[in-house]
Design a protein around this motif. Sequence first.
Motif, short mmCIF file in Angstrom:
data_model
loop_
_atom_site.label_atom_id
_atom_site.label_comp_id
_atom_site.label_asym_id
_atom_site.label_seq_id
_atom_site.Cartn_x
_atom_site.Cartn_y
_atom_site.Cartn_z
N LEU A 16 0.80 -1.22 0.00
CA LEU A 16 0.00 0.00 0.00
C LEU A 16 0.84 1.27 0.00
O LEU A 16 0.36 2.33 -0.44
N PHE A 160 -8.15 3.85 -3.25
CA PHE A 160 -9.13 3.51 -2.22
C PHE A 160 -10.28 2.62 -2.72
O PHE A 160 -11.13 2.23 -1.94
N GLY A 161 -10.27 2.30 -4.00
CA GLY A 161 -11.30 1.43 -4.54
C GLY A 161 -10.79 0.05 -4.87
O GLY A 161 -11.37 -0.96 -4.47
N THR A 163 -8.04 -1.58 -3.89
CA THR A 163 -7.55 -2.37 -2.75
C THR A 163 -8.69 -3.04 -1.97
O THR A 163 -8.64 -4.25 -1.73
N PRO A 164 -9.74 -2.30 -1.56
CA PRO A 164 -10.85 -2.96 -0.86
C PRO A 164 -11.54 -4.02 -1.71
O PRO A 164 -11.91 -5.08 -1.21
N ILE A 165 -11.72 -3.73 -3.00
CA ILE A 165 -12.37 -4.70 -3.89
C ILE A 165 -11.56 -5.99 -3.94
O ILE A 165 -12.10 -7.10 -3.85
N THR A 166 -10.24 -5.85 -4.07
CA THR A 166 -9.36 -7.02 -4.14
C THR A 166 -9.38 -7.80 -2.83
O THR A 166 -9.43 -9.04 -2.82
N MET A 167 -9.34 -7.08 -1.70
CA MET A 167 -9.35 -7.74 -0.40
C MET A 167 -10.66 -8.50 -0.18
O MET A 167 -10.66 -9.63 0.32
N ILE A 168 -11.78 -7.86 -0.55
CA ILE A 168 -13.09 -8.52 -0.38
C ILE A 168 -13.16 -9.78 -1.24
O ILE A 168 -13.64 -10.83 -0.79
#
Length: 200
Positions: A16, A160-161, A163-168
Amino acid sequence: MDKTQPHPLFKLATELGPLLVFFFVNAKFNLFAATGAFMVAIVAAMIASYVVTRHIPIMAIVTGVIVLVFGTLTLVLHDETFIKVKPTIIYGLFAAILGGGLLFGRSFIAVMFDQMFNLTPQGWRILTLRWALFFAGMAVLNEIVWRTQSTDFWVNFKVFGVTPITMIFAIAQMPLTKRYGVEPVSLETSEAEAGDVRKG
């Protein structure tokens, strides 16, 4: 050969960190300054990873090379299109490698993720297909965002989009890895089983 496992916070920082540098420099200056800073941060993250673990993940190497190539084109030609299309190239390449491997009966997802877990052959095939489709979808999504939205919106989405999408998505694969997971066989267990066979 066993690779040194870094602290989770260190791994998070190397992944990150460059993105955060990209975001803050873009907010303070412009996309071209952010691109240069992003290139330096990517190289620094790879060096730090090697110093700590004596290993650089395949995905990090591929991503780093593409960042340097397209970042250089962005700065030399003074055209922000190159850095914006860079994620599309990376996602498309990963999707092609994984999808192409499946067509030839090979699963390259273990190599890309440094085989963080052990799965049955069927498990690897399913997981590989899912990630191939995910990367293909992310390539399309990046194209839609950068072609229809402002530069600042695209930068925010990238940091900010994505990274969360990939983690989810990664977390959503945990049931699959548990269902098709294979417990690693220790050296002691293997020796004990071999001894039992000899005795039998």
